[in-house]
Design an enzyme around this catalytic site. Structure first.
Site, PDB file in Angstrom:
ATOM      1  N   GLU A  44       0.823  -1.211   0.000  1.00 35.26           N
ATOM      2  CA  GLU A  44       0.000   0.000   0.000  1.00 35.26           C
ATOM      3  C   GLU A  44       0.858   1.263   0.000  1.00 35.26           C
ATOM      4  OE1 GLU A  44      -2.968   0.267  -0.692  1.00 35.26           O
ATOM      5  OE2 GLU A  44      -3.618  -1.807  -0.549  1.00 35.26           O
ATOM      6  N   TYR A 127      -6.190   6.786   3.975  1.00 38.42           N
ATOM      7  CA  TYR A 127      -6.364   5.731   2.971  1.00 38.42           C
ATOM      8  C   TYR A 127      -5.650   4.443   3.374  1.00 38.42           C
ATOM      9  CZ  TYR A 127      -5.397   2.554  -0.688  1.00 38.42           C
ATOM     10  OH  TYR A 127      -5.282   1.375  -1.364  1.00 38.42           O
ATOM     11  N   ASP A 145      -9.226   6.413  -2.128  1.00 37.71           N
ATOM     12  CA  ASP A 145      -8.127   6.924  -2.951  1.00 37.71           C
ATOM     13  C   ASP A 145      -8.738   7.607  -4.174  1.00 37.71           C
ATOM     14  OD1 ASP A 145      -9.122   4.826  -4.391  1.00 37.71           O
ATOM     15  OD2 ASP A 145      -7.171   4.197  -5.130  1.00 37.71           O
TER      16      ASP A 145
END
Length: 357
Positions: A44, A127, A145
DNA sequence: TAGTCGTGGAA
DNA sequence: TTTCCAAGACT
């Protein structure tokens, strides 16, 4: 406001259509072959503002080298930056290592599964927090996002400017309402996968869309107009003289950049802002700045490098010095074959070809 | 809030 | 060539 937006929207059907499509069409990506929260975390961070295709090889190599939080916690920062070389946004790498060290020290090496603890880690924003909690821990947390804002802006016909921070908060509230509690991981990844493969920024493939029947923008023919996004300012160009300074031992002078700001803690060939100081004063400027006496030689080439918010125009020169060291700790002299041991930004990687032929 | 922080690929 | 932008966070 929210109630009005979601009125008459069939949330369960939307969830089911999206998740079914995701299960059948999701790409086979390395970080989808694991449930390890650490590896999902790494993925991520790498995926922030970065394409999947770019991330894949970096992720493979990074996990091979740092397979656990302990391995990354114990690593030398320069080695971590070397693994990140070329990926950009280098503070991500340093923040990740800082955060992993905190996980090892305070959480026994286990990635926290509470929103508060996870969100307090360096480099883990709203996020990334939601992505880790939903994907690794199956918690129904929103992960908003650019994909999510684009997809929801179209599906719900929302014309708020997605460049504004306040709009992101609106979409986080919406995502919290829409997320599937039965399979939050597939839901969040499904929205992002849809945004990446079907509901693309330009010319979305609405005819292939699994949630077309739920989409208000498509119904109104507005899919090309949404989302609304104001554009940023143009980058400013700065011209530098970049010097390939060689001494009599055939060593080249390189400089470690400052520990904060642009390209922090990466290495570069020394640069002088010739707009400010004038080409005729470069030698004096360098001596004042670095304590290095040198003579400028032939021009090696020119290089334009575009960043997100600025542009470097690099005029590259060969140069000679008699020195093998300086009082400045940021400066070292390195044999050509050892230059590749240091993390360089892409602009300066490209300059290696003038040395290594 | 708006600016800072990279890079490479697509249209 | 230019523009936009891609699974954002930090200040």
């Amino acid at each position: 406001m929210l109630d009005k937006t979601l009125r008459n929207f069939d949330i369960p059907a939307f969830q089911q259509d999206l998740i079914n499509w995701y299960q059948a069409n999701k790409r086979d990506l390395p970080w989808r072959r694991t449930q390890d929260p650490y590896k999902i975390w790494v993925s991520e961070i790498m995926l922030q503002q970065t394409k999947v295709d770019t991330v894949v090889p970096y992720f493979q190599q990074f996990i091979e080298k740092y397979p656990t939080p302990y391995a990354l916690a114990e690593a030398d920062e320069q080695d971590v930056l070397k693994s990140w070389e070329g990926l950009g946004y280098y503070s991500r790498a340093r923040n990740l290592q800082t955060a992993v060290r905190e996980v090892v020290a305070d959480y026994g090496g286990k990635v926290p599964d509470s929103p508060a603890a996870l969100g307090s880690l360096k480099g883990v924003g709203p996020y990334t927090k939601g992505a880790i909690l939903s994907i690794a821990y199956d918690q129904p947390q929103p992960a908003v996002d650019g994909n999510v804002m684009r997809v929801f802006a179209r599906v719900l016909n929302i014309d708020e400017d997605i460049a504004k921070p306040s709009t992101k908060k609106l979409f986080e509230k919406i995502a919290a309402e829409l997320i599937s509690t039965a399979d939050p991981s597939s839901f969040n990844q499904g929205v992002m996968e849809l945004g990446a493969l079907v509901c693309t920024p330009k010319t979305p493939s609405c005819m292939l869309c699994p949630v077309q029947e739920h989409c208000r923008a498509f119904a109104d023919g507005l899919e090309q107009e949404l989302p609304v996004k104001t554009k940023g300012k143009k980058q400013k160009t700065t011209t530098y003289a970049a010097l390939l300074i060689k001494n009599e031992q055939n060593q080249y002078m390189i400089e470690k950049r400052a520990e904060n700001g642009l390209l922090a803690n990466l290495w570069q060939f020394p640069m002088a802002p010739i707009d400010e100081i004038g080409m005729e004063h470069i030698t004096n400027w360098f001596f004042a700045e670095y304590g290095v006496q040198m003579n400028i030689g032939d021009k090696a080439g020119t290089l334009k490098h575009v960043f997100s918010h600025l542009i470097w125009q690099l005029e590259i020169f060969h140069a000679m010095t008699m020195q093998t060291e300086t009082a400045d700790e940021r400066i070292i002299f390195v044999k050509p074959e050892d230059l590749r041991l240091y993390p360089f930004p892409v602009s300066h990687q490209k300059m290696l070809k003038y040395i290594l032929d």
